[in-house]
Design a protein around this motif. Structure first.
Motif, PDB file in Angstrom:
ATOM      1  N   TRP A 114       1.070  -1.228   0.011  1.00  0.00           N
ATOM      2  CA  TRP A 114      -0.074  -0.056  -0.181  1.00  0.00           C
ATOM      3  C   TRP A 114       0.822   1.097   0.046  1.00  0.00           C
ATOM      4  CZ3 TRP A 114      -4.127   2.135  -1.134  1.00  0.00           C
ATOM      5  CH2 TRP A 114      -4.855   3.323  -0.708  1.00  0.00           C
ATOM      6  N   ARG A 115       2.061   1.198   0.713  1.00  0.00           N
ATOM      7  CA  ARG A 115       2.699   2.385   0.883  1.00  0.00           C
ATOM      8  C   ARG A 115       3.541   2.521  -0.486  1.00  0.00           C
ATOM      9  NH1 ARG A 115       2.984   1.098   6.566  1.00  0.00           N
ATOM     10  NH2 ARG A 115       4.419  -0.647   6.041  1.00  0.00           N
ATOM     11  N   THR A 116       3.865   1.486  -1.253  1.00  0.00           N
ATOM     12  CA  THR A 116       4.643   1.519  -2.332  1.00  0.00           C
ATOM     13  C   THR A 116       3.718   2.234  -3.482  1.00  0.00           C
ATOM     14  OG1 THR A 116       5.936  -0.271  -1.932  1.00  0.00           O
ATOM     15  CG2 THR A 116       5.710   0.439  -4.199  1.00  0.00           C
ATOM     16  N   LEU A 117       2.448   1.776  -3.499  1.00  0.00           N
ATOM     17  CA  LEU A 117       1.332   2.362  -4.299  1.00  0.00           C
ATOM     18  C   LEU A 117       1.103   3.936  -4.008  1.00  0.00           C
ATOM     19  CD1 LEU A 117      -1.157  -0.589  -4.381  1.00  0.00           C
ATOM     20  CD2 LEU A 117      -0.017   0.335  -6.236  1.00  0.00           C
ATOM     21  N   ALA A 118       1.270   4.127  -2.785  1.00  0.00           N
ATOM     22  CA  ALA A 118       0.852   5.659  -2.491  1.00  0.00           C
ATOM     23  C   ALA A 118       2.078   6.546  -2.630  1.00  0.00           C
ATOM     24  CB  ALA A 118       0.369   5.677  -0.921  1.00  0.00           C
ATOM     25  N   VAL A 119       3.050   6.077  -2.129  1.00  0.00           N
ATOM     26  CA  VAL A 119       4.257   7.099  -2.198  1.00  0.00           C
ATOM     27  C   VAL A 119       5.293   6.846  -3.393  1.00  0.00           C
ATOM     28  CG1 VAL A 119       6.497   7.571  -0.886  1.00  0.00           C
ATOM     29  CG2 VAL A 119       4.432   6.856   0.318  1.00  0.00           C
ATOM     30  N   ASP A 120       5.797   5.650  -3.808  1.00  0.00           N
ATOM     31  CA  ASP A 120       6.384   5.302  -4.985  1.00  0.00           C
ATOM     32  C   ASP A 120       5.686   5.632  -6.374  1.00  0.00           C
ATOM     33  OD1 ASP A 120       8.405   4.939  -2.966  1.00  0.00           O
ATOM     34  OD2 ASP A 120       8.187   2.657  -3.403  1.00  0.00           O
ATOM     35  N   LEU A 121       4.523   5.164  -6.456  1.00  0.00           N
ATOM     36  CA  LEU A 121       3.808   5.351  -7.580  1.00  0.00           C
ATOM     37  C   LEU A 121       2.838   6.465  -7.553  1.00  0.00           C
ATOM     38  CD1 LEU A 121       2.816   1.535  -8.815  1.00  0.00           C
ATOM     39  CD2 LEU A 121       4.869   3.050  -9.584  1.00  0.00           C
ATOM     40  N   GLY A 122       2.515   6.970  -6.625  1.00  0.00           N
ATOM     41  CA  GLY A 122       1.548   8.076  -6.566  1.00  0.00           C
ATOM     42  C   GLY A 122      -0.124   7.536  -7.219  1.00  0.00           C
ATOM     43  N   ALA A 123      -0.101   6.216  -7.038  1.00  0.00           N
ATOM     44  CA  ALA A 123      -1.160   5.551  -7.613  1.00  0.00           C
ATOM     45  C   ALA A 123      -2.762   5.705  -6.709  1.00  0.00           C
ATOM     46  CB  ALA A 123      -1.198   4.217  -7.847  1.00  0.00           C
ATOM     47  N   THR A 124      -2.371   6.379  -5.523  1.00  0.00           N
ATOM     48  CA  THR A 124      -3.624   6.461  -4.950  1.00  0.00           C
ATOM     49  C   THR A 124      -4.110   7.838  -4.733  1.00  0.00           C
ATOM     50  OG1 THR A 124      -2.289   7.039  -2.609  1.00  0.00           O
ATOM     51  CG2 THR A 124      -2.935   4.415  -3.046  1.00  0.00           C
ATOM     52  N   SER A 125      -3.614   8.625  -5.417  1.00  0.00           N
ATOM     53  CA  SER A 125      -4.077  10.038  -5.488  1.00  0.00           C
ATOM     54  C   SER A 125      -4.237  10.653  -6.957  1.00  0.00           C
ATOM     55  CB  SER A 125      -3.102  11.141  -4.876  1.00  0.00           C
ATOM     56  OG  SER A 125      -1.909  11.003  -4.998  1.00  0.00           O
ATOM     57  N   LEU A 126      -4.611   9.823  -7.847  1.00  0.00           N
ATOM     58  CA  LEU A 126      -4.436  10.316  -9.347  1.00  0.00           C
ATOM     59  C   LEU A 126      -5.439  11.190  -9.720  1.00  0.00           C
ATOM     60  CD1 LEU A 126      -3.907   6.556 -10.795  1.00  0.00           C
ATOM     61  CD2 LEU A 126      -2.460   8.591 -11.076  1.00  0.00           C
ATOM     62  N   HIS A 127      -6.729  10.965  -9.088  1.00  0.00           N
ATOM     63  CA  HIS A 127      -7.861  11.987  -9.314  1.00  0.00           C
ATOM     64  C   HIS A 127      -7.908  13.156  -8.255  1.00  0.00           C
ATOM     65  CE1 HIS A 127      -9.699   9.700  -6.249  1.00  0.00           C
ATOM     66  NE2 HIS A 127     -10.340  10.349  -5.957  1.00  0.00           N
ATOM     67  N   VAL A 128      -6.747  13.709  -7.688  1.00  0.00           N
ATOM     68  CA  VAL A 128      -6.714  14.582  -6.926  1.00  0.00           C
ATOM     69  C   VAL A 128      -5.659  15.795  -7.524  1.00  0.00           C
ATOM     70  CG1 VAL A 128      -5.709  15.771  -4.724  1.00  0.00           C
ATOM     71  CG2 VAL A 128      -6.547  13.389  -4.681  1.00  0.00           C
ATOM     72  N   PRO A 129      -6.250  17.121  -7.680  1.00  0.00           N
ATOM     73  CA  PRO A 129      -5.599  18.103  -8.488  1.00  0.00           C
ATOM     74  C   PRO A 129      -4.271  18.292  -7.601  1.00  0.00           C
ATOM     75  CG  PRO A 129      -7.897  18.668  -7.944  1.00  0.00           C
ATOM     76  CD  PRO A 129      -7.690  17.424  -7.224  1.00  0.00           C
ATOM     77  N   GLU A 130      -3.090  18.825  -8.588  1.00  0.00           N
ATOM     78  CA  GLU A 130      -1.829  18.994  -8.300  1.00  0.00           C
ATOM     79  C   GLU A 130      -1.969  19.799  -6.933  1.00  0.00           C
ATOM     80  OE1 GLU A 130       1.065  18.021 -11.483  1.00  0.00           O
ATOM     81  OE2 GLU A 130      -0.408  19.533 -12.380  1.00  0.00           O
ATOM     82  N   GLU A 131      -2.807  20.841  -7.187  1.00  0.00           N
ATOM     83  CA  GLU A 131      -2.661  22.031  -5.969  1.00  0.00           C
ATOM     84  C   GLU A 131      -2.841  21.267  -4.483  1.00  0.00           C
ATOM     85  OE1 GLU A 131      -6.170  24.909  -6.004  1.00  0.00           O
ATOM     86  OE2 GLU A 131      -6.765  23.528  -7.706  1.00  0.00           O
ATOM     87  N   PHE A 132      -3.514  20.232  -4.609  1.00  0.00           N
ATOM     88  CA  PHE A 132      -3.653  19.791  -3.120  1.00  0.00           C
ATOM     89  C   PHE A 132      -2.871  18.573  -3.084  1.00  0.00           C
ATOM     90  CE2 PHE A 132      -8.147  21.355  -4.470  1.00  0.00           C
ATOM     91  CZ  PHE A 132      -8.046  22.592  -3.636  1.00  0.00           C
ATOM     92  N   GLY A 133      -1.791  18.267  -3.777  1.00  0.00           N
ATOM     93  CA  GLY A 133      -0.793  17.357  -3.602  1.00  0.00           C
ATOM     94  C   GLY A 133      -1.019  16.198  -4.392  1.00  0.00           C
TER      95      GLY A 133
END
Length: 363
Positions: free
Chosen positions: A47-66
């Protein structure tokens, strides 16, 4: 309104390849089966690899919010691959439901801070609603007493590993640290997506300014749409694995896959999968573009994809014969995920009923 594009883009194909390679290495069938026998069913390292390394858990979040500044189409691609592996990670509860709810109230500083925790991978969240909740349906009543919450919500997906909870109560959203609630895991049919009962006994809560019931509805709508993509992944694994097995299995001196009756069943299943993938892609596209057709698209996708995933999993178990009934073969994990997903975010029957009202189809 622009015409929807149901084809996968080059960017989506590259994203799929990255997620697929990671899951092939870290969440193969043997690894997932072994984890189901442990006290901790979630693979938090993955889960951490998906979230931190791939950024796959925040794909639909605008860049201005990280976030990554992509859209629900890309999120759906990840969900499809996670479904293909029945990966035991809290993607639906945290990356889809909790994140989407917070995006609806992101003007508030408390919501922005909570969202930043999710997008950075430093925390995991969960939307405190029953896994079976249908977009637009009534939710369990949670009382607000001062700055605290009182009440119980049953069968919350991914609550067991959440650091904080996004809680609908009294027509608004509240943020509650998981340590302030009593979270009790319950027996779940799906061993790869545990659920838990969440009880608030005067749990300290923060209400983001401007939070409304529409935030929860938006999250449930997105959850139902992304779940359809996951169901496509489940069905795809079942079909692919069954075809591979029938090519290797011989009976009466013939390859089992050469039997005409099995060919017909596989052809029917392939046709169902093609239709399900198109419906899921359209739902993800409407979620990304904010189309007026989004509720119709999601209802169609969920009512179709849930049934196709169950049918594919049932055929997978049956066509594998005796080995399909064993614990050692992963087919049972896919059947359990498909059956659990069938009632998640609303059953096919409930979505068809909602669809009838949306398109003015009389009973």
């Amino acid at each position: 309104m622009t015409d929807p594009n149901l084809l996968y883009t080059d960017v989506e194909d590259e994203l799929r390849a990255s997620v697929r390679d990671l899951l092939a290495d870290r969440a193969d069938a043997a690894a997932v089966l072994a984890r189901c026998e442990q006290d901790e069913p979630y693979d938090l390292d993955l889960w951490r690899t998906l979230a931190v390394d791939l950024g796959a858990t925040s794909l639909h979040v605008p860049e201005e919010f990280g976030g990554q500044g992509a859209g629900f189409r890309e999120t759906a691609v990840v969900a499809e691959e996670l479904g293909y592996r029945v990966a035991p990670v809290p993607f639906l509860g945290s990356a889809v439901l909790a994140t989407t709810a917070l995006l609806s109230v992101v003007d508030d500083q408390h919501a922005r801070k909570a969202l930043a925790r999710l997008t950075s991978g430093s925390a995991t969240g969960a939307l405190a609603v029953p896994l079976s909740a249908l977009p637009g349906s009534p939710l369990p009543a949670i009382r607000v007493e001062g700055d605290t919450l009182v009440g119980t919500i049953r069968s919350v997906a991914d609550a067991a590993v959440a650091d904080f909870l996004v809680v609908p109560a009294d027509g608004a959203l509240y943020l509650v640290e998981a340590s302030a609630a009593r979270i009790e895991p319950v027996v779940s049919l799906d061993l790869t997506r545990p659920v838990a009962d969440v009880t608030f006994d005067h749990a300290a809560a923060v209400r983001p300014a401007g939070s409304t019931e529409s935030a929860v509805d938006s999250a449930l709508l997105a959850g139902a749409g992304i779940l359809a993509a996951e169901q496509v992944g489940v069905a795809q694994w079942c079909l692919t694995t069954t075809i591979d097995y029938l090519k290797q299995r011989y009976q009466f001196g013939r390859q089992v896959g050469s039997f005409q009756s099995l060919k017909h069943r596989l052809a029917d299943l392939w046709q169902e999968l093609v239709s399900a993938r198109a419906a899921a892609r359209y739902a993800a596209d409407t979620l990304t573009t904010g189309s007026d057709d989004v509720r119709v698209a999601v209802a169609v996708a969920q009512s179709l994809c849930a049934s196709v995933a169950v049918h594919a999993a049932e055929e997978c178990v049956q066509m594998h014969g005796g080995i399909g009934m064993t614990w050692e073969h992963p087919a049972h994990l896919y059947l359990k995920r498909a059956k659990a997903d069938e009632i998640a975010m609303g059953s096919p029957a409930r979505h068809r009923a909602a669809l009838a009202a949306l398109v003015d189809l009389q009973a």
